[in-house]
Design a protein around this motif. Structure first.
Motif, mmCIF file in Angstrom:
data_model
loop_
_atom_site.group_PDB
_atom_site.id
_atom_site.type_symbol
_atom_site.label_atom_id
_atom_site.label_comp_id
_atom_site.label_asym_id
_atom_site.label_seq_id
_atom_site.Cartn_x
_atom_site.Cartn_y
_atom_site.Cartn_z
ATOM 1 N N VAL A 112 -21.105 34.313 8.934
ATOM 2 C CA VAL A 112 -21.829 35.564 8.769
ATOM 3 C C VAL A 112 -20.787 36.619 8.409
ATOM 4 C CG1 VAL A 112 -23.301 37.296 9.838
ATOM 5 C CG2 VAL A 112 -23.549 34.878 10.469
ATOM 6 N N VAL A 113 -20.903 37.161 7.218
ATOM 7 C CA VAL A 113 -19.970 38.169 6.729
ATOM 8 C C VAL A 113 -20.569 39.544 7.014
ATOM 9 C CG1 VAL A 113 -18.688 38.997 4.728
ATOM 10 C CG2 VAL A 113 -19.244 36.563 4.934
ATOM 11 N N ALA A 114 -19.809 40.391 7.686
ATOM 12 C CA ALA A 114 -20.313 41.709 8.052
ATOM 13 C C ALA A 114 -19.152 42.675 8.140
ATOM 14 C CB ALA A 114 -21.063 41.651 9.380
ATOM 15 N N SER A 115 -19.432 43.938 7.887
ATOM 16 C CA SER A 115 -18.389 44.957 7.862
ATOM 17 C C SER A 115 -18.731 46.075 8.827
ATOM 18 C CB SER A 115 -18.255 45.539 6.450
ATOM 19 O OG SER A 115 -17.337 46.613 6.424
ATOM 20 N N ARG A 116 -17.697 46.707 9.340
ATOM 21 C CA ARG A 116 -17.884 47.913 10.149
ATOM 22 C C ARG A 116 -17.912 49.158 9.278
ATOM 23 N NH1 ARG A 116 -18.288 43.356 12.173
ATOM 24 N NH2 ARG A 116 -16.249 42.927 11.272
ATOM 25 N N PHE A 117 -17.808 49.016 7.960
ATOM 26 C CA PHE A 117 -17.767 50.159 7.053
ATOM 27 C C PHE A 117 -19.094 50.349 6.335
ATOM 28 C CE2 PHE A 117 -13.232 49.014 7.356
ATOM 29 C CZ PHE A 117 -12.717 50.241 7.727
ATOM 30 N N ALA A 118 -19.575 51.573 6.306
ATOM 31 C CA ALA A 118 -20.851 51.874 5.671
ATOM 32 C C ALA A 118 -20.826 51.587 4.168
ATOM 33 C CB ALA A 118 -21.226 53.334 5.922
ATOM 34 N N ALA A 119 -19.693 51.811 3.517
ATOM 35 C CA ALA A 119 -19.615 51.673 2.065
ATOM 36 C C ALA A 119 -19.317 50.252 1.598
ATOM 37 C CB ALA A 119 -18.542 52.620 1.517
ATOM 38 N N TRP A 120 -19.115 49.321 2.517
ATOM 39 C CA TRP A 120 -18.791 47.948 2.130
ATOM 40 C C TRP A 120 -19.835 47.391 1.159
ATOM 41 C CZ3 TRP A 120 -21.249 43.133 3.472
ATOM 42 C CH2 TRP A 120 -20.495 42.006 3.123
ATOM 43 N N PRO A 121 -19.417 46.713 0.087
ATOM 44 C CA PRO A 121 -18.076 46.188 -0.179
ATOM 45 C C PRO A 121 -17.129 47.131 -0.934
ATOM 46 C CG PRO A 121 -19.586 45.356 -1.815
ATOM 47 C CD PRO A 121 -20.409 46.190 -0.865
ATOM 48 N N ASP A 122 -17.551 48.355 -1.176
ATOM 49 C CA ASP A 122 -16.698 49.295 -1.909
ATOM 50 C C ASP A 122 -15.752 49.993 -0.932
ATOM 51 O OD1 ASP A 122 -17.949 48.711 -4.367
ATOM 52 O OD2 ASP A 122 -19.609 50.039 -3.837
ATOM 53 N N VAL A 123 -14.835 49.189 -0.361
ATOM 54 C CA VAL A 123 -13.907 49.658 0.664
ATOM 55 C C VAL A 123 -12.517 49.160 0.295
ATOM 56 C CG1 VAL A 123 -13.315 49.533 3.122
ATOM 57 C CG2 VAL A 123 -15.709 49.615 2.427
ATOM 58 N N GLU A 124 -11.505 49.972 0.576
ATOM 59 C CA GLU A 124 -10.124 49.585 0.279
ATOM 60 C C GLU A 124 -9.812 48.201 0.874
ATOM 61 O OE1 GLU A 124 -7.921 51.202 -1.491
ATOM 62 O OE2 GLU A 124 -9.016 53.074 -1.809
ATOM 63 N N LYS A 125 -9.101 47.370 0.110
ATOM 64 C CA LYS A 125 -8.819 46.003 0.552
ATOM 65 C C LYS A 125 -8.079 45.947 1.884
ATOM 66 C CE LYS A 125 -10.844 43.943 -2.893
ATOM 67 N NZ LYS A 125 -12.137 43.250 -2.663
ATOM 68 N N PRO A 126 -7.049 46.775 2.132
ATOM 69 C CA PRO A 126 -6.391 46.701 3.448
ATOM 70 C C PRO A 126 -7.330 47.071 4.593
ATOM 71 C CG PRO A 126 -4.963 47.795 1.858
ATOM 72 C CD PRO A 126 -6.307 47.661 1.211
ATOM 73 N N TRP A 127 -8.302 47.947 4.330
ATOM 74 C CA TRP A 127 -9.266 48.305 5.366
ATOM 75 C C TRP A 127 -10.151 47.107 5.700
ATOM 76 C CZ3 TRP A 127 -11.534 53.888 4.516
ATOM 77 C CH2 TRP A 127 -10.484 54.784 4.234
ATOM 78 N N GLN A 128 -10.580 46.377 4.675
ATOM 79 C CA GLN A 128 -11.389 45.185 4.912
ATOM 80 C C GLN A 128 -10.598 44.119 5.661
ATOM 81 O OE1 GLN A 128 -13.968 43.784 1.715
ATOM 82 N NE2 GLN A 128 -13.421 45.564 0.488
ATOM 83 N N LEU A 129 -9.349 43.947 5.277
ATOM 84 C CA LEU A 129 -8.504 42.962 5.956
ATOM 85 C C LEU A 129 -8.302 43.349 7.418
ATOM 86 C CD1 LEU A 129 -6.796 40.387 5.652
ATOM 87 C CD2 LEU A 129 -4.875 41.846 4.948
#
Length: 254
Positions: free
Chosen positions: A132-149
């Protein structure tokens, strides 16, 4: 780490976002990871703040020869096949079908480095897995790569099927598979891992972990990238992943 980077403050933001099912917008300037070193420090700080043991790792690469990146996975986010999870708890949630490896030995912190052969020889079993792929960022997937990592590489949960003993004859580059949600296909085309043979990712993961002072315990699961791309179910239901030669894996969004 970068000068002025407050890794513990970023970890706290991630923990609060998880706990309150919230999404982060723009990070305060002193909590913005600038590169992979910052991101890896943030991963470890997040697990410490969660008081979470490492139950597994996710690892991947965008091409057959490209750089490898990974993230430790909290043990309480690892589930057996048949798990029922709240879709709402993830917000926008994607599903990927992957091949995962369970290790049959421990690799001590600050040991190594280990060769591909060393780590492949330690594989105890091979499994189909749904991430299950999920992000803590509202703008994901348009988020800086180091932030996603830093955000555990967009990890939500991992559902692991039953395993079979490791077999060198398994077609790791492109195994036959189906991936459905309530019976409808989640992908079409020829399944392929962008990293090529996912076994090439395993020694990197072990060496990355032990070089950072993190032992890799016996029984750790390494999931090594999607063969199907990412799919976003629009409603509650059941995902079933079938990879030829492996027991099926199933999970339910409730």
């Amino acid at each position: 780490m970068s000068a002025g980077f407050d890794v513990d403050a970023l970890a706290l933001l991630f923990v609060e976002a998880r706990g309150h099912r919230a999404k982060l917008d723009v990070l305060p300037e002193d909590t913005r990871p600038a590169d992979a070193d910052d991101a890896y420090a943030a991963q470890e700080a997040t697990l410490r703040a969660l008081n979470a043991d490492i139950g597994g790792w996710k690892v991947g690469a965008k091409t057959h020869v490209g750089p490898i990146h990974g993230a430790p996975l909290p043990a309480d986010g690892m589930h057996k096949t048949g798990a029922r999870l709240s879709m709402q708890s993830f917000g926008k949630a994607g599903l990927e079908l992957e091949v995962a490896f369970r290790l049959g030995r421990r690799f001590d912190a600050n040991s190594g480095p280990y060769s591909d052969e060393d780590v492949i020889a330690a594989i105890e079993s091979v499994h189909a897995a749904i991430e299950v792929v999920a992000s803590r960022f509202a703008a994901w997937p348009d988020v800086e790569k180091p932030w996603q990592l830093a955000d555990l590489q967009n990890h939500g949960a991992l559902i692991v099927g039953e395993g079979v003993p490791y077999d060198t004859a398994f077609p790791f580059v492109s195994p036959a598979m189906t991936f459905t949600f309530d019976g409808a296909p989640l992908f079409e085309g020829v399944p392929a891992n962008p990293a090529g043979d996912p076994r090439r990712l395993l020694a990197w993961t072990v060496n990355h972990s032990v070089s950072r002072g993190l032992a890799v315990e016996r029984g750790t699961v390494l999931t090594a990238g999607s063969y199907t791309g990412i799919a976003f179910p629009a409603a509650l239901g059941t995902a079933v992943g079938t990879i030829e030669g492996l027991p099926a894996v199933e999970m339910h969004f409730a």
